[in-house]
Enzyme design. Sequence first.
Site, PDB file in Angstrom:
ATOM      1  N   ARG A  96      62.497 -99.125  13.740  1.00 42.57           N
ATOM      2  CA  ARG A  96      63.173-100.272  14.291  1.00 42.57           C
ATOM      3  C   ARG A  96      62.591-100.881  15.343  1.00 42.57           C
ATOM      4  O   ARG A  96      61.901-100.234  16.113  1.00 42.57           O
ATOM      5  CB  ARG A  96      64.671 -99.589  14.804  1.00 42.57           C
ATOM      6  CG  ARG A  96      65.839-100.848  15.028  1.00 42.57           C
ATOM      7  CD  ARG A  96      66.171-101.389  14.134  1.00 42.57           C
ATOM      8  NE  ARG A  96      67.687-102.232  14.524  1.00 42.57           N
ATOM      9  CZ  ARG A  96      68.015-103.003  13.891  1.00 42.57           C
ATOM     10  NH1 ARG A  96      67.344-103.574  12.689  1.00 42.57           N
ATOM     11  NH2 ARG A  96      69.121-103.632  14.286  1.00 42.57           N
ATOM     12  N   THR A 373      68.144-109.083   4.760  1.00 39.49           N
ATOM     13  CA  THR A 373      67.509-108.018   5.062  1.00 39.49           C
ATOM     14  C   THR A 373      66.845-107.755   3.732  1.00 39.49           C
ATOM     15  O   THR A 373      67.071-108.266   2.640  1.00 39.49           O
ATOM     16  CB  THR A 373      68.485-106.883   5.648  1.00 39.49           C
ATOM     17  OG1 THR A 373      68.921-107.206   6.901  1.00 39.49           O
ATOM     18  CG2 THR A 373      67.847-105.442   5.526  1.00 39.49           C
ATOM     19  N   THR A 391      63.782-105.433   7.587  1.00 37.28           N
ATOM     20  CA  THR A 391      64.538-106.804   7.869  1.00 37.28           C
ATOM     21  C   THR A 391      63.660-107.505   9.181  1.00 37.28           C
ATOM     22  O   THR A 391      63.257-106.880   9.753  1.00 37.28           O
ATOM     23  CB  THR A 391      66.006-106.433   8.491  1.00 37.28           C
ATOM     24  OG1 THR A 391      66.600-107.591   8.452  1.00 37.28           O
ATOM     25  CG2 THR A 391      65.888-105.629   9.627  1.00 37.28           C
ATOM     26  N   ASN A 393      66.100-109.425  10.467  1.00 36.71           N
ATOM     27  CA  ASN A 393      67.554-109.769  10.918  1.00 36.71           C
ATOM     28  C   ASN A 393      67.790-110.951  10.181  1.00 36.71           C
ATOM     29  O   ASN A 393      68.362-110.992   8.767  1.00 36.71           O
ATOM     30  CB  ASN A 393      67.674-110.024  12.253  1.00 36.71           C
ATOM     31  CG  ASN A 393      69.099-110.099  12.665  1.00 36.71           C
ATOM     32  OD1 ASN A 393      70.050-109.599  11.941  1.00 36.71           O
ATOM     33  ND2 ASN A 393      69.323-110.715  13.823  1.00 36.71           N
ATOM     34  N   ASP A 415      71.065-108.134  17.255  1.00 39.10           N
ATOM     35  CA  ASP A 415      71.817-107.070  16.913  1.00 39.10           C
ATOM     36  C   ASP A 415      72.162-106.305  18.160  1.00 39.10           C
ATOM     37  O   ASP A 415      73.176-105.316  18.101  1.00 39.10           O
ATOM     38  CB  ASP A 415      70.698-106.197  15.966  1.00 39.10           C
ATOM     39  CG  ASP A 415      71.298-106.619  14.472  1.00 39.10           C
ATOM     40  OD1 ASP A 415      72.056-107.236  14.112  1.00 39.10           O
ATOM     41  OD2 ASP A 415      70.381-105.998  13.520  1.00 39.10           O
ATOM     42  N   SER A 444      71.637-101.111  14.243  1.00 37.87           N
ATOM     43  CA  SER A 444      71.741-101.484  12.746  1.00 37.87           C
ATOM     44  C   SER A 444      72.724-100.985  12.017  1.00 37.87           C
ATOM     45  O   SER A 444      73.482-100.074  12.347  1.00 37.87           O
ATOM     46  CB  SER A 444      70.314-101.027  12.289  1.00 37.87           C
ATOM     47  OG  SER A 444      70.164-101.458  11.009  1.00 37.87           O
ATOM     48  N   SER A 445      72.904-101.923  10.783  1.00 44.07           N
ATOM     49  CA  SER A 445      73.769-101.418   9.961  1.00 44.07           C
ATOM     50  C   SER A 445      72.965-100.910   8.606  1.00 44.07           C
ATOM     51  O   SER A 445      73.609-100.576   7.476  1.00 44.07           O
ATOM     52  CB  SER A 445      74.693-102.489   9.303  1.00 44.07           C
ATOM     53  OG  SER A 445      75.483-102.904  10.124  1.00 44.07           O
ATOM     54  N   GLY A 465      72.394-107.175   3.731  1.00 45.28           N
ATOM     55  CA  GLY A 465      73.588-107.666   3.825  1.00 45.28           C
ATOM     56  C   GLY A 465      74.393-107.470   5.205  1.00 45.28           C
ATOM     57  O   GLY A 465      75.409-107.694   5.163  1.00 45.28           O
ATOM     58  N   GLY A 466      73.688-107.438   6.152  1.00 48.90           N
ATOM     59  CA  GLY A 466      74.071-107.082   7.621  1.00 48.90           C
ATOM     60  C   GLY A 466      75.291-105.893   7.543  1.00 48.90           C
ATOM     61  O   GLY A 466      75.236-105.192   6.985  1.00 48.90           O
TER      62      GLY A 466
END
Length: 562
Positions: A96, A373, A391, A393, A415, A444-445, A465-466
């Site tokens: 990340r 993403t 991603t 973002n 984020d 993050s998701s 997809g966030g």
Amino acid sequence: MKFLITFLFVSFYLISEAQNTQKPLVESSKGMVVSTHPVASAVGLEILKKGGNAIDAAVAVNFALAVCHPSAGNIGGGGFLVYRDAKGQNFALDYREKAPLKGHRDMYLDEKGNIIPGKSFVGIFSAGVPGTVAGMVEMHSKFGKLTWAELVAPAIDLAKNGLDLTEKEARGLNRNKADFIKENPGKSYLIKSDTNTWKTGEKLIQTDLAESLIRISEKKLKGFYAGKTADLIVSEMKRQGGIISKKDLKKYRAVWRQPIVQSYKGYEVIGMPPPSSGGVALAQLLQMVEKYPLAKWGPSSDSTIQVMIEAERRVFADRAKWLGDPDFVKVPLKELVDPAYLSDRMKTMSFDRATPSKEVAAGDFPAYESPETTHYSIVDADGNAVSITTTLNNSYGSKVFVGGAGFLLNDEMDDFSAKAGAPNLYGLIGTKANEIQPQKRMLSSMTPTIITENNQLKMVLGTPGGSTIITSVFQVALNVLEMKMNMQQAVEFPRFHHQWLPEQTRFEPKRFSEDQLFRLKSKGYEFGPTAGIGLVEGILILPSGKRQGGADSRGDDTVSAY
Ligand code: GLY
């Protein structure tokens, strides 16, 4: 393009009509790659057929996506790997992005303490220190079989000699043209002149990106985090007032973390721990719905939808409050997945009425993130399994191309919660756990996931997809495990999403009956707009050992297999 030709001749067989899916169901006996772009999937397959393992294929797919899917494939962003080797050992790699050393809690606020609109998600100031190249080098040095250069070579070839734009890719570049022009003063990279637009089938050649990839191929980490690429990144920062420094780049390291492992009715679900919220959230969701007879009710029944929405509402409330970078904040992981706690959370669920979100928790709000993403799933002939979500973002990240280097920088700083208690553009009101600190990773998701049954590999899946990433993975996993859909049916099935706040549930347009929506509305469910809910890439391992692919028909997603 030689990889595309290879792709057309791979020895899989198709089963379509009877399954009632838009894309054919693909099964194979050896290796399988599912990604969002046909050329990237073909690159991965080529590596597997050459004797590479799933990690080799993953590295090659990543670099190929950076060329053929620039809206989310990247070298200027970050991601997460969940990996299960053929012996059954699990690993999680965190690459990340990080806040720059000069980043600070209030960096997106004006002198009155108000959020400066857009600053955290467009332009150079929105970029976190990229992690992708470090992630690729790290996973390859630990598990790779083929040489590094062999894995970067297909992407260099694609960037240098070009590839034909799909309709979706051409549309994406055209849609973002105004932003590209605005954020890249004096540059013309990937920007068509005023009257021109990108056309489907037109060749996209990326010479500067090819040169960056050659440096990465020759020097690995030093080809990106030092030398000419680092010089170009820092020059771009200076030109546009960004804050990523040589020191930030030099210090960046990918980190191995302990995967989240959760059982669900005898299956083992292996997920990404913080700084992603995905693994924890999925573990919570599955436990919360475990006691309900979802299979009996069926995937489209009001009861199934209600139980899933109510679990989602509660899980996203926890996400907002508790989750952040574990290197900076204490995340109560054990408590969050404690069965007694989760069962207690569902006690207020009623089939008669929607639980108002303000009754679930007050004062905090969850993230609503942009949908761009990308995810890819890979299983090799030996059974090594890779689940990677990566991603920039937002779509095309910060929209800033590094001058002379040909790649986009992320806007991952969005984020973070820009200001505790205040919403950002996407409706995010974060908490202290996710406030900005130098060198911290933003929450993050992303939910790269692997599922096993009796210690045997069962499923590999994930999606962009966030915030809808978490709920899409949840729903597709249940579609297979509970509803016994095949992988293609499971990824194509209509989806819905709830994230605590806003109060609304988002249903895919025109995919749920008016009657059903009316019934849910009469119980207090509110509906919100839906731009898109994920592009799921899944691989299911059948009892025979065959691999079954699921490539989302919502995008260019493609299964390549042999
Ligand atoms: N930028 C989307 C995510 O990491 O969740």
